[in-house]
Design an enzyme around this catalytic site. Structure first.
Site, PDB file in Angstrom:
ATOM      1  N   GLU A 155       0.835  -1.207   0.000  1.00 47.66           N
ATOM      2  CA  GLU A 155       0.000   0.000   0.000  1.00 47.66           C
ATOM      3  C   GLU A 155       0.871   1.260   0.000  1.00 47.66           C
ATOM      4  O   GLU A 155       0.717   2.153   0.836  1.00 47.66           O
ATOM      5  CB  GLU A 155      -0.979  -0.008   1.167  1.00 47.66           C
ATOM      6  CG  GLU A 155      -2.019  -1.112   1.031  1.00 47.66           C
ATOM      7  CD  GLU A 155      -3.190  -0.996   2.013  1.00 47.66           C
ATOM      8  OE1 GLU A 155      -3.197  -0.066   2.855  1.00 47.66           O
ATOM      9  OE2 GLU A 155      -4.098  -1.840   1.924  1.00 47.66           O
ATOM     10  N   GLU A 196      -5.196  -8.477  -0.819  1.00 42.35           N
ATOM     11  CA  GLU A 196      -6.055  -8.128   0.315  1.00 42.35           C
ATOM     12  C   GLU A 196      -7.477  -7.975  -0.202  1.00 42.35           C
ATOM     13  O   GLU A 196      -7.751  -7.109  -1.035  1.00 42.35           O
ATOM     14  CB  GLU A 196      -5.600  -6.839   1.011  1.00 42.35           C
ATOM     15  CG  GLU A 196      -4.314  -7.000   1.819  1.00 42.35           C
ATOM     16  CD  GLU A 196      -3.987  -5.788   2.676  1.00 42.35           C
ATOM     17  OE1 GLU A 196      -4.930  -5.093   3.146  1.00 42.35           O
ATOM     18  OE2 GLU A 196      -2.781  -5.530   2.894  1.00 42.35           O
TER      19      GLU A 196
END
Length: 517
Positions: A193, A317
């Protein structure tokens, strides 16, 4: 053959339109894309009771252990054949310094987990403990490297410690830790991320950083490294475009994608895991189905730069994210798991299967006691969630060849909005058995489906089903078997050999797996 299939499909379409029934047409002759088993991967972050208290328990815990690894959790995960496990994060990965987690546990420095509750960790679960866990699980490790706060040398040293078999400082260090042979780790994430908690980078800046870090994350003899770039947040298509354009494709095995199903669509107030109306349930399913659009559009961008599909889309994810259970630490992200969550899992896995040409890895968030868990623990007790049983059903798709399908679904309508009530995927395994996974999202209404098996020689059907009294049904420590798989027989195979039709009645809010041979 194609003309015959088209004719059959048109006839089925007319039948569906007139009767508002689901119709599925399978093209088994075109089953040539393998469903990568890694689509069924898991994710365990240093977060709440995911590692500490879930997998890694105190020395005096009254459960069967190997070292401090909880074996009832291991045995449950072995049963569903998880192909890989992602660790140590998540946001935690970009503040984790791996050398603090090796050597004598009593001498390891403590650290503060600033992302998840500000708790202090003793680093007793580190690289070698994680690798021991993967060994016990018979699964491949997927490690997320620290690009956010770590150095190029730190990441390079970690890969050397894991994978080098010659004489070097990191090999010497590993052997001092009691590990003589390298681990041969393949999957390695270059940051996590990076658009957010991993550094708040722009995609252009990340590309430059990736190229630098990846250069020194080496492939060693017998240990080719599959580097995974930190990809887009949800529908940030610009991020994918910049990465595909700016990173040499031979430097990366895949690009990640993160997307969570938020019941309310509002990150500030996500909604309860167990108390929700049918309208909120419907909205949740609509948000879940957005994964189809995300995968399709990100794949299209990747196709533009990589028409041969060498770079994998890695959805590492995904899952449903609700408000934490009342009375628990909100930073620990502990949530119950209902039949609604099982339907989300089954639907999402159908999407991944049907995009197996590009989606070659995915990781449910998360494995134990965090978000959409497979397993919940409390002291010496352990329960399997409805989501666990989906993965148990769907393991039959792992490594099988995807069967292209055409599915016409009746509508599920609420509040003036409509989604498809039925979704599915199908595969054929190495023994020639066909597996068809079907999901009925309608909370209240059963949906019959007609499956065209024309031009096949299948004569036998077996079925399993996961359903419950309501979409809010859960397993608890007091009643652990409320939601579990059972045998399914509400189907009928008719027609002559080579021209069969399989008629199936899908109960409301159910997941059905059919084996046809």
């Amino acid at each position: 053959m194609k003309k015959q299939l088209l004719t059959a499909f048109i006839a089925c379409f007319a039948l569906a339109a007139s009767a508002q029934k689901a119709v599925l047409s399978l093209d088994a002759d075109r089953a040539n894309i393998k469903i990568n088993p890694n689509i069924y991967g898991m994710f365990s972050e240093h977060l709440g009771r995911g590692i500490y208290g879930g997998i890694w328990v105190p020395k005096d815990a009254k459960v069967e252990k190997q070292g401090r690894i909880r074996m009832d959790v291991v045995e449950a995960l072995r049963k569903i054949q998880i192909p890989n496990l992602r660790w140590p994060g998540g946001c935690f990965a970009d503040e984790y310094h791996w050398m603090d987690g090796i050597g004598d546990p009593a001498k390891r420095p403590k650290m503060v987990n600033t992302n998840w509750g500000g708790v202090t960790e003793d680093n007793s679960f580190g690289t070698n403990e994680f690798m021991q866990l993967c060994h016990l699980l018979h699964t491949q490790p997927y490690i997320s490297g620290n690009m956010g706060s770590g150095t190029v040398q730190e990441m390079s040293n970690w890969v050397e410690y894991l994978n080098f078999d010659g004489a070097s400082p990191m090999t010497k260090l590993r052997k001092e830790d009691g590990v003589d042979k390298p681990y041969g780790v393949q999957f390695f994430g270059i940051g996590n991320e990076s658009w957010g908690c991993g550094g708040n980078m722009t995609p252009e800046f990340y590309v430059d950083q990736f190229r630098r870090y990846a250069t020194f994350a080496k492939s060693y003899h017998d240990a080719p490294l599959k580097r995974i770039a930190s990809g887009a947040n949800s529908d940030d298509y610009h991020w994918t475009e910049v990465l595909m354009k700016g990173i040499p494709h031979n430097m990366m095995w895949g690009i990640s994608l993160h997307y969570y199903t938020i019941p309310t669509g509002n990150w500030g107030k996500k909604g309860s895991a167990t108390k929700f109306s049918e309208q909120e349930y419907f909205n949740t399913m609509k948000n879940c189905l957005h994964m189809e659009d995300l995968v399709t559009r990100h794949s299209a961008i990747m196709d533009k730069y990589d028409p041969q599909k060498k770079v994998a889309l890695v959805v590492d994810e995904w899952g449903v994210w609700t408000d934490a259970e009342p009375g628990t630490n909100p930073s620990f992200l502990y949530q119950q798991n209902s039949m609604r969550d099982a339907l989300i899992a089954a639907t999402t896995l159908n999407i991944f299967n049907n995009h197996a040409d590009r989606v070659r890895m995915a990781n449910l968030a998360q494995t134990v006691n965090v978000l959409q868990s497979l397993i919940l623990t409390k002291g010496d007790q352990m329960i399997l969630t409805p989501t666990y049983y989906v993965f148990e059903l769907y393991k039959k798709h792992q490594g099988a060849k995807l069967i292209p399908l055409h599915l016409i679904s009746p509508a599920y309508t609420m509040g003036g909005k409509t989604i498809d009530a039925v979704n599915g995927s199908a595969s054929i395994d190495s023994t020639g058995k066909m597996h068809i996974s079907l999901v009925n999202l309608d909370a209240e209404k059963a949906n019959p489906i007609t499956i065209d098996l024309a031009h096949t020689k299948y004569v036998k059907v077996n079925g399993e089903i996961l359903d419950a009294k309501a979409v809010t049904s859960v397993n608890t420590f007091e009643a652990p078997d409320n939601v579990k798989t059972t045998g399914f027989t509400d189907y009928k195979l008719s027609g002559d050999a080579g021209n069969q039709v399989l008629s199936v009645n899908l109960p409301a809010h159910s997941v059905v797996m059919l084996e046809v041979n």
